[in-house]
Design a protein around this motif. Structure first.
Motif, short mmCIF file in Angstrom:
data_model
loop_
_atom_site.label_atom_id
_atom_site.label_comp_id
_atom_site.label_asym_id
_atom_site.label_seq_id
_atom_site.Cartn_x
_atom_site.Cartn_y
_atom_site.Cartn_z
N UNK A 7 0.85 -1.19 0.00
CA UNK A 7 0.00 0.00 0.00
C UNK A 7 0.88 1.24 0.00
N UNK A 8 0.39 2.33 -0.56
CA UNK A 8 1.19 3.56 -0.62
C UNK A 8 1.55 4.10 0.75
N UNK A 9 0.82 3.71 1.81
CA UNK A 9 1.16 4.16 3.16
C UNK A 9 2.20 3.26 3.83
N UNK A 10 2.69 2.25 3.09
CA UNK A 10 3.73 1.36 3.62
C UNK A 10 3.21 0.03 4.13
N UNK A 35 -6.90 -0.09 -12.61
CA UNK A 35 -7.35 -1.17 -11.73
C UNK A 35 -6.28 -1.47 -10.68
N UNK A 36 -5.00 -1.40 -11.08
CA UNK A 36 -3.89 -1.59 -10.14
C UNK A 36 -3.53 -0.22 -9.56
N UNK A 37 -3.76 -0.07 -8.26
CA UNK A 37 -3.54 1.23 -7.61
C UNK A 37 -2.34 1.24 -6.67
N UNK A 38 -1.77 0.08 -6.41
CA UNK A 38 -0.62 -0.04 -5.52
C UNK A 38 0.37 -1.00 -6.14
N UNK A 39 1.57 -1.02 -5.61
CA UNK A 39 2.57 -1.96 -6.10
C UNK A 39 2.19 -3.38 -5.67
N UNK A 75 -8.61 11.82 -8.47
CA UNK A 75 -8.87 10.81 -7.44
C UNK A 75 -7.58 10.56 -6.65
N UNK A 76 -7.67 10.72 -5.33
CA UNK A 76 -6.49 10.59 -4.46
C UNK A 76 -5.77 9.26 -4.63
N UNK A 77 -6.50 8.15 -4.65
CA UNK A 77 -5.85 6.83 -4.70
C UNK A 77 -5.05 6.63 -6.00
N UNK A 78 -5.52 7.22 -7.09
CA UNK A 78 -4.78 7.11 -8.35
C UNK A 78 -3.51 7.97 -8.29
N UNK A 127 -1.87 8.75 -5.61
CA UNK A 127 -0.95 8.06 -4.69
C UNK A 127 -0.32 6.84 -5.36
N UNK A 128 -1.08 6.12 -6.18
CA UNK A 128 -0.55 4.96 -6.89
C UNK A 128 0.52 5.36 -7.90
N UNK A 129 0.29 6.46 -8.61
CA UNK A 129 1.28 6.95 -9.57
C UNK A 129 2.54 7.41 -8.84
N UNK A 130 2.37 8.11 -7.73
CA UNK A 130 3.54 8.56 -6.95
C UNK A 130 4.34 7.35 -6.45
N UNK A 131 3.65 6.32 -6.00
CA UNK A 131 4.32 5.11 -5.53
C UNK A 131 5.10 4.45 -6.68
N UNK A 132 4.52 4.42 -7.86
CA UNK A 132 5.19 3.87 -9.04
C UNK A 132 6.46 4.65 -9.33
#
Length: 195
Positions: A35-38, A61-65, A96-99, A101-106
């Protein structure tokens, strides 16, 4: 060895990883959801369960690593490689926040990866894609950068491969079909050279 699989949304990153795992004769998908929060948790699925749960026609569809572990025979033993599925990268700041955050994590994973596998949807490829150009420019600075021209099982996908090879002429471009497995033998050779 950590391989990061990146690209725009819906280019076939997740299905490519599942096809790669199948090519190494692994029966189950073992991955860590990061998850992006660790927060992390491990999951084990059959190939069919993985396709049903993780693959979708829906963008982002994939929002986290999802960090897949692949055991590979090496000599008399086995080694494990990590193949990370990632959120599709967009040229805009998503509402959308979750997207976001997912891009930032990527993007954070780019620096930690041993290899970058850049998936391009050859069935709807356009030469002026800002995201593909930026991934390409960054990828060329890495030691192990590979472009996968995916969806060659679609006629238009086959037709655009020469243009993709021309537009990204400084990189290795392998035509593949994550759906049918076509072209995966060359990917396996590439992975075996890395380990």
């Amino acid at each position: 060895m950590k391989i990061l699989v990146v690209g725009k949304p819906n280019v076939g990153k997740t299905l490519f990883i599942i096809q790669l795992i199948k090519q190494f004769n692994v029966d189950n998908l073992t991955y860590t959801f990061i998850h992006h929060n660790g927060h992390k948790y491990k999951k084990k699925l059959s190939i069919d369960e993985g396709i049903n749960l993780l693959v979708s026609d829906k963008a982002n569809h994939t929002l986290n690593i999802h960090d897949f572990t692949i055991p590979i025979k090496k000599g008399k033993g086995k080694i494990e490689i990590s193949v990370m599925d990632s959120c599709g990268i967009l040229p805009i700041i998503h509402h959308i926040d979750t997207i976001r955050e997912g891009i930032a994590q990527t993007l954070q994973q780019f620096k930690q990866a041993s290899a970058i596998f850049h998936v391009i949807d050859s069935s709807c490829y356009v030469s002026d894609s800002i995201i593909d150009k930026e991934i390409y420019d960054f990828g060329l600075q890495q030691n192990n950068y590979l472009i996968l021209a995916n969806k060659i099982d679609i006629e238009r996908g086959q037709l655009t491969v020469p243009r993709i090879k021309n537009d990204f002429s400084k990189a290795i471009v392998l035509p593949v079909s994550a759906k049918t497995g076509e072209g995966m033998r060359e990917v396996i050779k590439y992975v075996n050279k890395l380990i």
